[in-house]
Scaffold this active site. Structure first.
Site, mmCIF file in Angstrom:
data_model
loop_
_atom_site.group_PDB
_atom_site.id
_atom_site.type_symbol
_atom_site.label_atom_id
_atom_site.label_comp_id
_atom_site.label_asym_id
_atom_site.label_seq_id
_atom_site.Cartn_x
_atom_site.Cartn_y
_atom_site.Cartn_z
ATOM 1 N N TYR A 67 42.641 27.428 31.790
ATOM 2 C CA TYR A 67 42.396 28.421 30.739
ATOM 3 C C TYR A 67 43.186 28.059 29.491
ATOM 4 C CZ TYR A 67 47.057 30.238 31.656
ATOM 5 O OH TYR A 67 48.424 30.342 31.783
ATOM 6 N N PHE A 77 48.461 31.088 22.466
ATOM 7 C CA PHE A 77 49.733 31.514 23.044
ATOM 8 C C PHE A 77 50.002 30.902 24.414
ATOM 9 C CE2 PHE A 77 46.604 34.947 23.646
ATOM 10 C CZ PHE A 77 46.529 35.020 25.029
ATOM 11 N N ASP A 78 49.000 30.284 25.044
ATOM 12 C CA ASP A 78 49.268 29.601 26.316
ATOM 13 C C ASP A 78 48.057 28.786 26.722
ATOM 14 O OD1 ASP A 78 51.237 29.256 28.516
ATOM 15 O OD2 ASP A 78 49.562 29.956 29.709
ATOM 16 N N ILE A 97 45.819 40.298 34.565
ATOM 17 C CA ILE A 97 45.297 41.430 33.782
ATOM 18 C C ILE A 97 43.883 41.779 34.245
ATOM 19 C CG2 ILE A 97 46.745 41.005 31.754
ATOM 20 C CD1 ILE A 97 44.359 39.596 30.450
ATOM 21 N N TYR A 123 47.044 43.709 27.563
ATOM 22 C CA TYR A 123 48.447 44.131 27.563
ATOM 23 C C TYR A 123 48.670 45.497 26.940
ATOM 24 C CZ TYR A 123 49.050 39.241 28.666
ATOM 25 O OH TYR A 123 48.978 38.019 29.273
ATOM 26 N N PHE A 140 40.087 34.288 26.074
ATOM 27 C CA PHE A 140 40.477 33.270 27.050
ATOM 28 C C PHE A 140 39.280 32.360 27.289
ATOM 29 C CE2 PHE A 140 43.670 36.457 28.040
ATOM 30 C CZ PHE A 140 44.796 35.693 28.316
#
Length: 550
Positions: A67, A77-78, A97, A123, A140
């Site tokens: 991902y 962010f990742d 999540i 979140y 994502f």
């Protein structure tokens, strides 16, 4: 979540309370480049690359994905791709999540999709400082690499099964079957407590701990699984002391069991009372099986419980030949051979009631003592089925029906009412549909139907199956409303079923047609006695009730 990007779970978002999972219905069908909403909470999915097949993962499965996560402005962010390590988690367990749990369960193996996840499924108001602000909608880019099926096979969380190697075909062992397995059982710290490179057992009898027999009933041939077993399906509160080659199991210990179902032998109950069992040693060919009257060729070895061979046929030359359902062999063997396929090899266990009964029997190579359970190893080499009605012309059908009627008559005279009943039923089936018959053939068929149904009703009366006797007589009366025998036998059935008014109607009608019929007169007398008896019982019953009311 190891050193991977921590995709917070539902627990983290609700101060330790699990979040409800608003799972979508069937996933939408998408074309590459198309985007649609999933469910009713604002989750969107855009298909980038189609996956393989039709299967999608289910809750409890262990999934593996790559991902990349970004904010709507494109800020990354990742990314597991950047780390070069796929991310693994258990689907539907709140480990990630909600948007992930809901979205990834719509994907196929190899599929690549972009999910747009609203804050309520990500979140929320808290965000994930410092990289994800409050109330952020996220994207994502996810590729579903693979998943391992993990099932709660006990339905109470006591046994989870993870498939390591898929099995063959679709059949699963049943309680009576004999299975051959390999297994290794460990404690949670990795200590091996029991291991076998091959052991055979009957499923209902179990092996080592209850989890193994429960698991094998869900497995296919060649399947290899990892079982996570809670104490109630292992050794419970007491645990188990070390014994022989097996290690000790502490109280309330969870186990990990690697289990492989190598093969199994199907054991079927030929009779409802479980007194004739068949264990398949070698599967046969195709789907065809011998029918009643089929000419079968077999190889046969008959043994006593101590291993003494009392019969051996078909192994030193010509095969042993007999007709099924003709009482040419013992009943248990007769019934079992009709369940076999060509080329099948089986071991039969036949209790005395279906073998040689309470009498000693001299066989080819030895005596079979009274009340012996016997064992046969049998191979069905070949068979020729008796011709079925759909393969016959009208003349052959009438001839076959007449032959079955005569066989039924002979069996009835010998007191073999159940077998006679089957012959009469077969006779009627040959001529049941007569639309293609000539007028003369229809007359012949009608006579045969009346005779066979009447005789079958007599069998049912002997067997105390009064409901069926009544139905058979009614069929006769539909063809011949003045048939005295049908009225008489139906009255007999009604008397036993305590339908005394209906019995009286049939007897009176029979006497109108044949006033001098001695049997009917005697039955009328018996009916009157029965009515008198019941009236007396009613009188006593009501007098007792009234006495209690005073």
């Amino acid at each position: 979540m190891d050193e991977d990007f921590d995709v917070p779970s539902g627990l983290d978002l609700n101060n330790g309370a699990p979040m409800d999972m608003d799972m979508p219905d069937d996933p939408p069908t998408l074309k590459v480049g198309e985007e649609k909403e999933i469910g009713k909470s604002g989750l969107k999915k855009k298909l980038v690359k189609e996956g393989e097949g039709w299967d999608t993962p289910e809750n409890g499965d262990e999934v593996e994905v790559h991902y990349t996560g970004t904010l709507l402005d494109g800020t990354q962010f990742d990314s597991s791709r950047d780390r070069g390590t796929p991310f693994k988690f258990t689907l539907g367990q709140g480990q990630v999540i909600k948007g992930w749990d809901e979205g990834i369960r719509t994907m196929k193996k190899g599929e690549n999709a972009i999910f747009t996840i609203p804050p309520e499924l990500a979140y929320g108001k808290s965000g994930s400082p410092p990289t994800i602000p409050a109330d952020a909608t996220l994207q994502f880019d996810v590729e579903l690499l693979s998943w391992s099926s993990v099932k709660d096979i006990s339905k109470d969380g006591g046994i989870f099964k993870k498939i390591l190697v898929e099995g063959e075909k679709w059949e699963n062992p049943k309680d009576a079957d004999e299975v051959f397995v390999k297994y290794e059982a460990q404690l949670e710290d990795g200590t091996v407590i029991s291991k076998s490179e091959g052991v055979e057992f009957t499923v209902r009898d179990g092996l080592f701990c209850p989890a193994i027999s429960k698991a094998v009933k869900t497995m296919k041939k060649g399947e290899k699984v990892l079982l996570t077993v809670k104490p109630q399906y292992a050794f419970g509160e007491r645990g188990k002391p070390a014994f022989g080659n097996e290690g000790a199991v502490p109280p309330n210990a969870n186990l990990q069991i690697e289990l492989e179902l190598v093969s199994w032998k199907t054991v079927s109950e030929i009779t409802n009372d479980k007194k004739v069992l068949k264990k398949i040693l070698k599967e046969g060919e195709g789907y065809e099986r011998p029918n009643d009257g089929a000419l079968v060729q077999v190889k046969l070895i008959g043994k006593l419980q101590d291993g003494t061979i009392f019969l051996k046929k078909g192994h030193d030359g010509d095969t042993f030949e007999f007709k099924a359902d003709e009482e040419q062999v013992i009943e248990g063997l007769d019934r079992a051979v009709k369940t076999m396929k060509k080329g099948e090899v089986a071991l039969l266990t036949i209790e005395p009631e279906y073998a040689f009964g309470p009498s000693e029997s001299q066989q080819e190579l030895a005596k079979v003592p009274a009340n012996s359970t016997v064992y046969y190893e049998i191979e069905l080499v070949s068979f020729v089925k008796e011709k079925e009605s759909w393969d016959m012309n009208t003349e052959e059908k009438i001839e076959a029906a007449g032959k079955k009627k005569e066989e039924g008559n002979a069996l009835f005279k010998a007191g073999k009412y159940e077998r006679a009943s089957k012959r009469y039923e077969k006779a009627v089936k040959f001529i049941e549909y007569d639309t293609s018959f000539s007028e003369e053939e229809k007359k012949q068929a009608k006579v045969l139907k009346i005779t066979c149904n009447l005789n079958n009703a007599a069998c049912k009366l002997k067997l105390k199956d009064y409901k069926q006797a009544e139905k058979l007589c009614t069929k006769v009366l539909e063809l011949d409303g003045s048939n005295v025998k049908a009225l008489y036998r139906r009255a007999q059935a009604y008397i036993q079923l305590v339908d005394l008014d209906l019995a009286e109607l049939d007897i009176k009608k029979a006497l109108e047609i044949d006033p001098d019929n001695r049997d009917v007169k005697l039955e009328y007398k018996a009916l009157k006695e029965k009515v008198k008896e019941y009236n007396q019982k009613d009188k006593m019953f009501y007098s007792n009730i009234f006495a209690k009311m005073k």
